[in-house]
Design an enzyme around this catalytic site. Structure first.
Site, PDB file in Angstrom:
ATOM      1  N   HIS A  63       1.314  -1.118   0.093  1.00 52.10           N
ATOM      2  CA  HIS A  63      -0.194   0.139  -0.119  1.00 52.10           C
ATOM      3  C   HIS A  63       0.927   1.196  -0.002  1.00 52.10           C
ATOM      4  CE1 HIS A  63      -2.612  -2.829   1.619  1.00 52.10           C
ATOM      5  NE2 HIS A  63      -3.496  -2.089   1.291  1.00 52.10           N
ATOM      6  N   HIS A  64       2.072   1.427  -0.421  1.00 53.41           N
ATOM      7  CA  HIS A  64       2.928   2.075  -0.403  1.00 53.41           C
ATOM      8  C   HIS A  64       2.365   3.449  -1.950  1.00 53.41           C
ATOM      9  CE1 HIS A  64       4.540   0.563  -3.519  1.00 53.41           C
ATOM     10  NE2 HIS A  64       5.191   1.606  -4.177  1.00 53.41           N
ATOM     11  N   ARG A  65       1.821   2.901  -2.151  1.00 60.80           N
ATOM     12  CA  ARG A  65       1.148   3.686  -2.886  1.00 60.80           C
ATOM     13  C   ARG A  65      -0.622   3.419  -4.134  1.00 60.80           C
ATOM     14  NH1 ARG A  65       3.930   7.953  -6.799  1.00 60.80           N
ATOM     15  NH2 ARG A  65       6.083   7.766  -5.918  1.00 60.80           N
ATOM     16  N   LYS A  69      -3.108  -2.723  -7.695  1.00 64.82           N
ATOM     17  CA  LYS A  69      -3.590  -2.665  -8.778  1.00 64.82           C
ATOM     18  C   LYS A  69      -3.178  -3.835  -8.822  1.00 64.82           C
ATOM     19  CE  LYS A  69      -5.388  -1.143 -12.717  1.00 64.82           C
ATOM     20  NZ  LYS A  69      -6.371  -2.520 -12.882  1.00 64.82           N
ATOM     21  N   LYS A  93       6.637  -4.312 -10.235  1.00 64.00           N
ATOM     22  CA  LYS A  93       6.058  -3.997 -11.512  1.00 64.00           C
ATOM     23  C   LYS A  93       5.818  -2.591 -12.275  1.00 64.00           C
ATOM     24  CE  LYS A  93       3.639  -7.733 -14.236  1.00 64.00           C
ATOM     25  NZ  LYS A  93       2.552  -8.318 -14.439  1.00 64.00           N
ATOM     26  N   ASP A  98       7.325   2.776 -13.520  1.00 58.39           N
ATOM     27  CA  ASP A  98       6.172   4.324 -13.355  1.00 58.39           C
ATOM     28  C   ASP A  98       5.040   4.764 -12.880  1.00 58.39           C
ATOM     29  OD1 ASP A  98       9.296   5.174 -12.085  1.00 58.39           O
ATOM     30  OD2 ASP A  98       9.418   6.036 -14.621  1.00 58.39           O
ATOM     31  N   LYS A 105      -3.555  -8.538  -6.669  1.00 60.57           N
ATOM     32  CA  LYS A 105      -3.266  -9.996  -7.367  1.00 60.57           C
ATOM     33  C   LYS A 105      -5.004 -10.886  -7.347  1.00 60.57           C
ATOM     34  CE  LYS A 105      -1.993 -11.230 -10.732  1.00 60.57           C
ATOM     35  NZ  LYS A 105      -1.438 -10.463 -12.624  1.00 60.57           N
ATOM     36  N   SER A 362      -3.753   0.178 -18.384  1.00 68.43           N
ATOM     37  CA  SER A 362      -4.451   0.319 -17.741  1.00 68.43           C
ATOM     38  C   SER A 362      -4.324   1.906 -16.528  1.00 68.43           C
ATOM     39  CB  SER A 362      -4.582  -1.189 -16.557  1.00 68.43           C
ATOM     40  OG  SER A 362      -4.848  -2.751 -17.336  1.00 68.43           O
TER      41      SER A 362
HETATM   42  N1  GLU Z   1      -3.432  -9.030 -15.495  1.00 70.04           N
HETATM   43  C1  GLU Z   1      -1.715  -7.826 -15.990  1.00 70.04           C
HETATM   44  C2  GLU Z   1      -1.327  -8.128 -15.310  1.00 70.04           C
HETATM   45  O1  GLU Z   1       0.014  -9.185 -14.646  1.00 70.04           O
HETATM   46  C3  GLU Z   1      -2.661  -6.740 -16.126  1.00 70.04           C
HETATM   47  C4  GLU Z   1      -2.825  -5.860 -14.963  1.00 70.04           C
HETATM   48  C5  GLU Z   1      -3.728  -4.016 -14.808  1.00 70.04           C
HETATM   49  O2  GLU Z   1      -3.151  -4.103 -15.573  1.00 70.04           O
HETATM   50  O3  GLU Z   1      -3.936  -3.845 -13.883  1.00 70.04           O
HETATM   51  O4  GLU Z   1      -0.117  -7.357 -15.472  1.00 70.04           O
END
Ligand code: GLU
Length: 471
Positions: A63-65, A69, A93, A98, A105, A362
């Site tokens: 949760h540092h940002r 996602k 990632k 950035d 996930k 995204s």
């Molecule tokens: N599932 C993709 C990944 O592993 C995309 C994740 C996303 O767009 O939030 O990077």
């Protein structure tokens, strides 16, 4: 699981290996590595008159940002360890490219092909309801996206379910990305991961000295490629490499078998053949190999594993004959196979770099959703008029006329797709340059994965430090 250690542990081990090249204090490193929150869900659904208990998860690694996602996968391999590992990879990632998000996930342990569309919709809506109940979804909280076994259709169901609970929330359309373009999605998102794989490979192969070290000439054009998995990522990576990079696809592996052709396999035709026959086997002009993993062992310049994790293991690593492996899937190489490949001199472009195109676009989709307008809408006409004015002046001053087609090209603003693709291209190039710099700075680093983890770790550590939580 690879050998004794779990997937999540193996990500932690890679991080430890990279941390040795940083001065991040131990406590901070422990916090970075830890998986902050895991939601474990069980719910019943009715299948053919019977009840089935569905197992599902959502992990928020860091949760540092905010928001956190990451995608949601529908696969039989799903378990808590896998989802935590994949959430951790999302943290590294996002930092690397950035994208200002923490990692997350989700997963549902099902084989989607065994359910009807109606049942899949029930499962997706019920899962989303659980996320809403537990405050595990929202444009500023946690934003899911497609992953293995899911796509725009599932994202539309997630959005609709979320909005049923959060009626009137102005930014609700930013609660999920990878949506259909007509449902507040963004053009270019569907092929973004595959396109990013191509941009990353092209950038990596543009350095003459680096390529010389592995016995290749500079440039991606004319190089040979083997692809495992013709899902969204694999098929787009192959198609775009073939069409825009002049790459020759000489082998393809799928669940049903693997095929080979020295002359090259036309991916567009292969996809049509598979859609019609249900298999890649028997595609005209190709030889069928012994089994579905055999294509991975072909002599080639680039190998793109774009299926699931644990495909290159201690059992087959020695027989891999590629010069470069682009980990389009997450975790396709097991921890014990990694050193074998490095020793063989193979350049591995790690998953959390090479498949970052999806989350990058995204991010653009989320920005579009929060700004409530399409990129280019405000400035395109203004720019067009300004360019027209300049060209008219140039014509007046030079007495020469610019042709209509040239004029159109020089004065038009970028379309949404062009803007998205150029943002993606820039992101992949920048991140590669950071990884390459980190690789060159530390002579003891022997692989790009470690170099990439060093980049991510430094950024995450500096975020924590600037929050004032760590000294
Ligand atoms: N599932 C993709 C990944 O592993 C995309 C994740 C996303 O767009 O939030 O990077």
């Amino acid at each position: 699981m690879s050998g004794q250690i779990s997937f999540f542990e193996s990500v932690g081990n890679y991080v430890d290996k990279a941390a040795a090249f940083t001065d991040i204090p131990k406590g901070l490193l422990q916090q970075i590595k830890a998986c902050n929150l895991v939601l474990r869900i069980r719910f019943p659904i009715r299948v053919n008159g019977d009840y089935e208990v569905i197992e599902a998860y959502r992990a928020q690694h860091s949760h540092h940002r905010l928001p956190t996602k990451g995608g949601i996968r529908y696969a039989e391999s799903v378990d808590q360890d896998e989802i935590m590992a994949l959430a951790a990879l999302m943290t590294y990632k996002c930092a690397l490219v950035d994208v200002p998000f923490g990692g997350a996930k989700g997963g549902i342990k099902i084989n989607p092909s065994k359910y009807t569309v109606e049942q899949l919709q029930n499962i997706t809506r019920r899962y989303t309801t659980e996320l809403v109940k537990k405050n595990f979804i929202g444009p500023g909280i946690d934003v899911p996206a497609p992953d293995y076994g899911t796509g725009p259709r599932e994202m539309a169901w997630i959005l609709d379910t979320y909005q049923a609970f959060r009626h009137g929330e102005i930014d609700s359309i930013g609660c999920v990305t990878g949506k259909p373009v007509t449902q507040n999605g963004i053009r270019g998102r569907a092929e973004a991961t595959g396109r990013g794989v191509f941009y990353g490979l092209r950038e990596c192969m543009s350095y003459e000295a680096d390529m010389k070290k592995i016995g290749l000439t500079k440039g991606i054009a004319g190089k040979t490629m083997v692809v495992q998995g013709l899902g969204n990522v694999g098929s787009n990576a192959a198609l775009i490499s073939q069409n825009e990079g002049d790459v020759k696809i000489i082998g393809v592996a799928e669940r049903e078998g693997s095929i080979h052709s020295e002359k090259g396999i036309d991916i567009e035709k292969l996809l049509a053949f598979r859609a019609e026959t249900g298999s890649i086997v028997g595609f005209p002009g190709t030889k069928t190999l012994a089994n579905n993993l055999a294509a991975l062992e072909l002599d080639c310049d680039i190998l793109v594993p774009a299926a699931l994790e644990n495909q290159i293991t201690r059992a087959n690593a020695e027989r891999i004959n590629a010069k470069i492996i682009a980990e389009a899937a997450n975790g396709p190489i097991t921890a014990d196979a990694d050193p074998i490949l490095i020793k063989k001199g193979i350049v591995i472009l790690p998953d959390f770099y090479i498949n970052a195109g999806g989350v990058t676009v995204s991010y653009f989709e989320w920005l579009k959703n929060l700004s409530h307008h399409r990129f280019g809408r405000l400035e395109n006409r203004f720019q067009h008029n300004a360019f027209e004015g300049i060209l008219t002046k140039v014509q007046e001053m030079t007495g020469k006329t610019i042709g209509d087609r040239e004029r159109d090209f020089l004065t038009r603003g970028g379309t949404e797709e062009e803007l998205v693709n150029s943002g993606l291209e820039d992101t992949m190039i920048n991140a590669y340059q950071q990884i390459r710099d980190s690789f060159q700075q530390h002579s003891a680093i022997s692989d790009m994965r470690t170099a990439a983890f060093v980049c991510s770790l430094k950024k995450i550590a500096s975020d924590y430090i600037s929050m004032g939580i760590f000294p």
